[in-house]
Design an enzyme around this catalytic site. Structure first.
Site, PDB file in Angstrom:
ATOM      1  N   PRO A 143      -6.060  -3.144-101.869  1.00  0.00           N
ATOM      2  CA  PRO A 143      -6.708  -3.747-103.036  1.00  0.00           C
ATOM      3  C   PRO A 143      -7.547  -2.797-103.898  1.00  0.00           C
ATOM      4  O   PRO A 143      -8.765  -2.939-104.002  1.00  0.00           O
ATOM      5  CB  PRO A 143      -7.570  -4.842-102.411  1.00  0.00           C
ATOM      6  N   CYS A 144      -6.881  -1.891-104.569  1.00  0.00           N
ATOM      7  CA  CYS A 144      -7.589  -0.966-105.446  1.00  0.00           C
ATOM      8  C   CYS A 144      -8.217  -1.694-106.636  1.00  0.00           C
ATOM      9  O   CYS A 144      -9.145  -1.167-107.261  1.00  0.00           O
ATOM     10  CB  CYS A 144      -6.656   0.150-105.917  1.00  0.00           C
ATOM     11  N   HIS A 145      -7.749  -2.897-106.927  1.00  0.00           N
ATOM     12  CA  HIS A 145      -8.334  -3.670-108.023  1.00  0.00           C
ATOM     13  C   HIS A 145      -9.776  -4.096-107.724  1.00  0.00           C
ATOM     14  O   HIS A 145     -10.502  -4.472-108.635  1.00  0.00           O
ATOM     15  CB  HIS A 145      -7.471  -4.903-108.333  1.00  0.00           C
TER      16      HIS A 145
END
Length: 178
Positions: A143-145
Site C-alpha cells: 500500500p504505497c498509497h
C-alpha cells in the site's frame, strides 16, 4: 503469455486484468520451471491499452490476486498476507525493505515518507524511501498509497493522485467487513 527478457532465469509471464472503480488493474505473474511462481506486478493501466485483450491466462496466483482484490474493492478485505507470500525478488535490497515497510502501514491509516524512513532505521533516507515507494510494483497490495507528505499533503502516486486520494478515502470509510 510472454517470456520475461529481464529475468536471469526465464519464466513465462501470465496476465489477468481486473475492472475496478479506478479503472483496470493488470496482474502479472512470472511462472518459473525451477522455482515457485511470483507476482511481478499489479498496476493500474489505461482502458485504452486493453483493446482486444482476453483474460485467458490461468494460474492459481492470478486467481488469488483477482479474488482478493475484488474483495478489497467490495470492502471485504483489508490485508493481502496470502499474496505477500509470493513476492518476487525484483528490485534492490533497499527497495524491497521499503516495500516490506509499506505492508506494515495499517488499513485506513497513513504515514509520511520520513516516518517510514525512521521505521527502516534510516531517517535521512526520506528521498530514497520516496523513490523506492514510487517503484512499488504491486499497487494496492503493497500500500504505497498510504504514504503522504510530512505536512499531510498527497504526494506522488504512480497511478495518479486522483487514485491515491480515492483509495485513502475508500479505506477510511467505516463500512464493516462482512
Amino acid at each position: 503469455m510472454k517470456i520475461d527478457p529481464y529475468n536471469k532465469e526465464q519464466g513465462t509471464q501470465l496476465t489477468r486484468w481486473l475492472t475496478t472503480p479506478l479503472g483496470p488493474l493488470e496482474i502479472r505473474v512470472v511462472n518459473f520451471t525451477s522455482k515457485p511462481a511470483v507476482y511481478k506486478s499489479i498496476v493500474f493501466v489505461k482502458e485504452s491499452d486493453l483493446v482486444d485483450v482476453e483474460n485467458s491466462d490461468e494460474h492459481p496466483l492470478l486467481d488469488l490476486a483477482f479474488t482478493q482484490l475484488t474483495e478489497y474493492f467490495a470492502h471485504r478485505r483489508t490485508e493481502f498476507n496470502d499474496l505477500l507470500c509470493h513476492l518476487s525478488d525484483f528490485g534492490t535490497e533497499f527497495q524491497r525493505q521499503v516495500w516490506q515497510g509499506l505492508t506494515q502501514i495499517p488499513y485506513g491509516e497513513t504515514c509520511s515518507y520520513g516516518d517510514l524512513a525512521k521505521v527502516l532505521n534510516n531517517p535521512r533516507a526520506v528521498r530514497a524511501v520516496g523513490a523506492a515507494n514510487g517503484k512499488n510494483p504491486l499497487a494496492v497490495v503493497v500500500p504505497c498509497h498510504r504514504v503522504i507528505g510530512a505536512n499531510g499533503t498527497l504526494t506522488g502516486y504512480a497511478g495518479g493522485l486522483d487514485k491515491k486520494q480515492w483509495l485513502l478515502i475508500f479505506e477510511q470509510q467505516q463500512i464493516p467487513l462482512l
